[in-house]
Design an enzyme around this catalytic site. Structure first.
Site, PDB file in Angstrom:
ATOM      1  N   HIS A 307       1.001  -1.296  -0.086  1.00 58.44           N
ATOM      2  CA  HIS A 307       0.033  -0.029  -0.165  1.00 58.44           C
ATOM      3  C   HIS A 307       0.904   1.211  -0.095  1.00 58.44           C
ATOM      4  O   HIS A 307       1.632   1.359  -0.854  1.00 58.44           O
ATOM      5  CB  HIS A 307      -0.827  -0.171   1.201  1.00 58.44           C
ATOM      6  CG  HIS A 307      -2.087   0.849   1.416  1.00 58.44           C
ATOM      7  ND1 HIS A 307      -2.608   1.713  -0.011  1.00 58.44           N
ATOM      8  CD2 HIS A 307      -2.655   1.125   2.202  1.00 58.44           C
ATOM      9  CE1 HIS A 307      -3.651   2.286   0.705  1.00 58.44           C
ATOM     10  NE2 HIS A 307      -3.853   1.972   1.773  1.00 58.44           N
ATOM     11  N   HIS A 346      -2.378  -2.399  -9.692  1.00 55.42           N
ATOM     12  CA  HIS A 346      -3.264  -1.776  -8.939  1.00 55.42           C
ATOM     13  C   HIS A 346      -4.582  -2.572  -8.976  1.00 55.42           C
ATOM     14  O   HIS A 346      -4.942  -3.240 -10.052  1.00 55.42           O
ATOM     15  CB  HIS A 346      -3.710  -0.378  -9.260  1.00 55.42           C
ATOM     16  CG  HIS A 346      -4.411   0.596  -8.396  1.00 55.42           C
ATOM     17  ND1 HIS A 346      -5.766   0.397  -8.026  1.00 55.42           N
ATOM     18  CD2 HIS A 346      -3.761   1.396  -7.532  1.00 55.42           C
ATOM     19  CE1 HIS A 346      -5.964   1.119  -7.094  1.00 55.42           C
ATOM     20  NE2 HIS A 346      -4.912   1.786  -6.657  1.00 55.42           N
ATOM     21  N   ASP A 403       2.357   5.213  -6.388  1.00 57.09           N
ATOM     22  CA  ASP A 403       3.795   5.382  -5.751  1.00 57.09           C
ATOM     23  C   ASP A 403       4.990   5.332  -6.487  1.00 57.09           C
ATOM     24  O   ASP A 403       6.001   5.346  -5.899  1.00 57.09           O
ATOM     25  CB  ASP A 403       3.540   4.289  -4.762  1.00 57.09           C
ATOM     26  CG  ASP A 403       2.796   4.206  -3.302  1.00 57.09           C
ATOM     27  OD1 ASP A 403       2.538   5.285  -2.855  1.00 57.09           O
ATOM     28  OD2 ASP A 403       2.097   3.246  -3.109  1.00 57.09           O
TER      29      ASP A 403
HETATM   30  C1  SDX Z   1      -1.511   2.038  -3.343  1.00 57.36           C
HETATM   31  O1  SDX Z   1      -6.335   0.426  -3.333  1.00 57.36           O
HETATM   32  C2  SDX Z   1      -5.978   1.567  -3.481  1.00 57.36           C
HETATM   33  O2  SDX Z   1      -6.595   2.391  -4.049  1.00 57.36           O
HETATM   34  C3  SDX Z   1      -4.458   1.990  -3.142  1.00 57.36           C
HETATM   35  C4  SDX Z   1      -3.568   3.254  -3.317  1.00 57.36           C
HETATM   36  C5  SDX Z   1      -4.357   4.352  -2.608  1.00 57.36           C
HETATM   37  O3  SDX Z   1      -4.167   5.465  -3.124  1.00 57.36           O
HETATM   38  O4  SDX Z   1      -4.925   4.190  -1.685  1.00 57.36           O
HETATM   39  O5  SDX Z   1      -3.757   3.301  -4.762  1.00 57.36           O
HETATM   40  C6  SDX Z   1      -2.196   3.282  -2.934  1.00 57.36           C
HETATM   41  O6  SDX Z   1      -1.421   1.156  -2.316  1.00 57.36           O
HETATM   42  C7  SDX Z   1      -0.984   1.715  -4.647  1.00 57.36           C
HETATM   43  C8  SDX Z   1      -0.220   0.325  -4.586  1.00 57.36           C
HETATM   44  C9  SDX Z   1       1.122   0.135  -4.052  1.00 57.36           C
HETATM   45  N1  SDX Z   1       1.613  -0.968  -4.079  1.00 57.36           N
HETATM   46  C10 SDX Z   1       2.551  -1.297  -4.868  1.00 57.36           C
HETATM   47  O7  SDX Z   1       2.992  -0.856  -5.756  1.00 57.36           O
HETATM   48  C11 SDX Z   1       2.913  -3.034  -4.784  1.00 57.36           C
HETATM   49  C12 SDX Z   1       3.199  -3.744  -6.164  1.00 57.36           C
HETATM   50  N2  SDX Z   1       1.990  -3.639  -6.600  1.00 57.36           N
HETATM   51  C13 SDX Z   1       1.022  -4.879  -6.284  1.00 57.36           C
HETATM   52  O8  SDX Z   1       1.604  -6.040  -5.508  1.00 57.36           O
HETATM   53  C14 SDX Z   1      -0.043  -4.998  -6.593  1.00 57.36           C
HETATM   54  O9  SDX Z   1      -0.402  -4.625  -7.999  1.00 57.36           O
HETATM   55  C15 SDX Z   1      -1.410  -4.550  -5.748  1.00 57.36           C
HETATM   56  C16 SDX Z   1      -0.915  -5.054  -4.207  1.00 57.36           C
HETATM   57  C17 SDX Z   1      -1.220  -3.061  -5.840  1.00 57.36           C
HETATM   58  C18 SDX Z   1      -2.711  -4.901  -6.445  1.00 57.36           C
HETATM   59  O10 SDX Z   1      -2.711  -6.399  -5.854  1.00 57.36           O
HETATM   60  P1  SDX Z   1      -3.967  -7.258  -6.512  1.00 57.36           P
HETATM   61  O11 SDX Z   1      -4.965  -6.570  -7.008  1.00 57.36           O
HETATM   62  O12 SDX Z   1      -4.249  -8.279  -5.379  1.00 57.36           O
HETATM   63  O13 SDX Z   1      -3.312  -7.934  -7.887  1.00 57.36           O
HETATM   64  P2  SDX Z   1      -2.601  -9.033  -7.884  1.00 57.36           P
HETATM   65  O14 SDX Z   1      -1.380  -9.279  -6.842  1.00 57.36           O
HETATM   66  O15 SDX Z   1      -3.647 -10.339  -7.620  1.00 57.36           O
HETATM   67  O16 SDX Z   1      -2.096  -9.542  -9.371  1.00 57.36           O
HETATM   68  C19 SDX Z   1      -2.999  -9.614 -10.490  1.00 57.36           C
HETATM   69  C20 SDX Z   1      -1.946  -9.913 -11.649  1.00 57.36           C
HETATM   70  C21 SDX Z   1      -0.976 -11.083 -11.145  1.00 57.36           C
HETATM   71  O17 SDX Z   1      -0.652 -11.659 -12.398  1.00 57.36           O
HETATM   72  P3  SDX Z   1      -1.452 -13.273 -12.944  1.00 57.36           P
HETATM   73  O18 SDX Z   1      -0.881 -14.084 -11.721  1.00 57.36           O
HETATM   74  O19 SDX Z   1      -2.925 -12.835 -12.902  1.00 57.36           O
HETATM   75  O20 SDX Z   1      -0.603 -13.477 -14.269  1.00 57.36           O
HETATM   76  O21 SDX Z   1      -1.188  -8.837 -11.884  1.00 57.36           O
HETATM   77  C22 SDX Z   1       0.143  -9.140 -11.540  1.00 57.36           C
HETATM   78  C23 SDX Z   1       0.280 -10.262 -10.778  1.00 57.36           C
HETATM   79  O22 SDX Z   1       1.345 -11.097 -10.839  1.00 57.36           O
HETATM   80  N3  SDX Z   1       0.863  -8.124 -11.172  1.00 57.36           N
HETATM   81  C24 SDX Z   1       2.045  -7.707 -10.920  1.00 57.36           C
HETATM   82  C25 SDX Z   1       1.973  -6.513 -10.247  1.00 57.36           C
HETATM   83  N4  SDX Z   1       0.805  -6.317  -9.759  1.00 57.36           N
HETATM   84  C26 SDX Z   1      -0.097  -7.083 -10.131  1.00 57.36           C
HETATM   85  N5  SDX Z   1       3.206  -8.058 -11.406  1.00 57.36           N
HETATM   86  C27 SDX Z   1       4.245  -7.616 -11.457  1.00 57.36           C
HETATM   87  N6  SDX Z   1       4.517  -6.448 -10.588  1.00 57.36           N
HETATM   88  C28 SDX Z   1       3.415  -5.943 -10.109  1.00 57.36           C
HETATM   89  N7  SDX Z   1       3.529  -4.763  -9.426  1.00 57.36           N
END
Ligand code: SDX
Length: 470
Positions: A307, A346, A403
């Site tokens: 997050h 996201h 971020d």
């Molecule tokens: C914030 O919710 C909000 O609104 C949050 C926020 C706010 O203003 O409050 O916007 C702020 O929290 C931004 C997010 C910051 N976090 C990160 O940058 C960490 C990296 N990102 C992730 O771990 C991820 O994208 C999340 C946690 C943000 C979202 O996760 P989800 O919705 O649970 O998605 P997922 O992990 O299930 O991924 C779905 C697919 C997967 O691929 P498949 O298995 O379907 O093939 O997308 C891929 C994931 O592997 N994926 C990524 C990725 N994020 C998703 N692959 C590589 N790198 C990534 N960052």
């Protein structure tokens, strides 16, 4: 200076034009239709798809890449507004008049002074603490500064609770569920129990929100100073919220460009739908705990690297890559090993995050003409973005999120990395408090269910007979 401020506005308007161009073909959302609870929705793990509440505060459209506060587009708010106006908007539902804004600013100036709380915070071992931990504790301490919640009179009595039986909510699994496990307080208790001072119980009370919006910025600034062996700095009454934040951290009054950039960053982070930290603060509020605890819960949730904590991790990753030549292999390695690339992806956005659309070009604007490490970090970030989009392909819909570029913007303002996540909290406190106040008007304690996947009817074994090796 005026010219530079205009350039910044142009950067935002250009980002808005680009967003409209890229997502113009995607159908716009329909106007909201009237609905009644209960609502049918499909829920995935992590409550994906679950509807937790109704709200008029903010709206995120993941396909179009829209972010809207109270009906206003984030691009317009960033181009033309200030954090004070936006906080007022989130809390009160309309942009303030000059008089309303001046009154609000006056209150923020008053509440930025946190002498009692800072005395307590200075007794913490702040130099050894994670700043978010110190911020969370300090925020909880703010209730002593202003509120009478600790007095017995502020606590609702258990007798005034109604049990879930009366609502016939299905509880856990049968036959082992506990029918009396949750309680809701009668709504009249939310209004003004026993003539106590205005506190969280009065859902129309925005004074505590003002205190928190003002106080979290003072606390954040004080914490960084204490961590580095300096005394906190008193706020200056004439400065804006953004300028005061920078001033209280550094001791220097920022120039108008630095102030404006900070202001835009604060506007961008103020609210974002039912994100994890907002949900955490609402869950705490729904128990009729108090708003300082609610915001403390928001801070705790925001801290995680999935997050708000991601903004600090991004900068560490960009430095670890070790130069532009390593970017391709670094991204490839991450993707092949199914590791998350921090600052990308996201839960909601399947289009480019509009906040990253603004922060990326702002970072570029700020590093222009610089030849220090911020320039190198920015160039690395740009290359990482290109590689992620190329190696995943645009159809995977993994774009930079808020971020990814925010840390570079903060770095250019001279803010140390350990403060990036607390600064997110300085802004998000507006969204948390606005949503808590809104939710409490129709409060219902949050109580989802878990699917029990354990066993039943196990025979109890006394401790002396338990032998795990057998
Ligand atoms: C914030 O919710 C909000 O609104 C949050 C926020 C706010 O203003 O409050 O916007 C702020 O929290 C931004 C997010 C910051 N976090 C990160 O940058 C960490 C990296 N990102 C992730 O771990 C991820 O994208 C999340 C946690 C943000 C979202 O996760 P989800 O919705 O649970 O998605 P997922 O992990 O299930 O991924 C779905 C697919 C997967 O691929 P498949 O298995 O379907 O093939 O997308 C891929 C994931 O592997 N994926 C990524 C990725 N994020 C998703 N692959 C590589 N790198 C990534 N960052």
């Amino acid at each position: 200076m005026k010219e530079k401020l205009n350039e910044i506005k142009e950067v935002i308007l250009e980002a808005a034009r680009k967003a409209r161009q890229e997502t113009g073909d995607i159908p716009a959302p329909q106007d909201p239709e009237p609905f009644t609870w209960p609502i049918n929705c499909t829920v995935g793990p992590g409550l994906e798809g679950a509807i937790a509440s109704e709200s008029k505060i903010g709206y995120v459209n993941g396909s179009k890449g829209w972010l809207v506060y109270r009906g206003y587009d984030i691009f317009d708010l960033c181009a033309y507004s200030t954090f004070e106006e936006v906080s007022y908007l989130l809390l009160h539902g309309h942009l303030p008049t000059t008089n309303e804004l001046n009154e609000f600013k006056g209150k923020l100036a008053k509440y930025r002074i946190l002498n009692k709380t800072l005395r307590i915070v200075m007794s913490f071992p702040v130099e050894e603490m994670n700043p978010m931990a110190a911020l969370r504790l300090g925020t909880n301490m703010m209730r002593q500064e202003y509120s009478y919640m600790d007095k017995e009179v502020g606590r609702p009595k258990l007798d005034d609770a109604i049990s879930s039986d009366e609502d016939s909510i299905p509880m856990e699994t049968t036959p082992m569920g506990y029918a009396n496990a949750i309680y809701e307080f009668k709504t009249n208790l939310c209004k003004n129990p026993i003539g106590m001072r205005k506190t969280l119980w009065d859902a129309s009370n925005t004074e505590a929100c003002y205190q928190l919006i003002a106080g979290v910025s003072t606390l954040t600034s004080a914490i960084v100073r204490l961590k580095n062996g300096h005394m906190p700095i008193e706020p200056l009454p004439g400065l804006s919220h953004a300028a005061n934040l920078l001033y209280m951290m550094t001791g220097h009054v920022p120039d108008p460009v630095e102030e404006r950039i900070m202001d835009i960053a604060l506007i961008l982070h103020a609210d974002h739908g039912m994100n994890a930290s907002t949900f955490a603060s609402l869950v705490v509020a729904s128990t009729l705990s108090d708003i300082y605890f609610s915001v403390g819960a928001g801070i705790a949730a925001l801290n995680g690297p999935l997050h708000g904590g991601a903004n600090e991790q991004v900068v560490h990753s960009l430095l670890d890559i070790g130069g532009l030549d390593n970017v391709k292999a670094w991204v490839k390695n991450k993707i092949e090993n199914k590791q998350k690339i921090v600052g990308f992806g996201h839960r909601v956005y399947k289009a480019y995050d509009p906040r990253a659309r603004i922060l990326g070009p702002l970072a570029e604007y700020l590093v222009g003409g610089r030849s220090d490490c911020m320039q190198v970090i920015y160039q690395t970030a740009k290359r990482v973005e290109e590689e992620v989009l190329e190696q995943f392909g645009r159809e995977k819909k993994i774009f930079p999120n808020v971020d990814f570029y925010s840390g570079i913007v903060y770095g250019c303002l001279g803010i140390p990395v350990e403060l990036y996540t607390p600064i997110f909290a300085v802004s998000r406190v507006s969204g948390w408090t606005a949503r808590v106040i809104e939710y409490l008007q129709k409060n219902r304690i949050f109580r989802p269910r878990a699917i029990y996947t354990g066993e039943f009817n196990k025979e109890y074994v006394p401790i002396e007979q338990r032998n795990r090796d057998v």
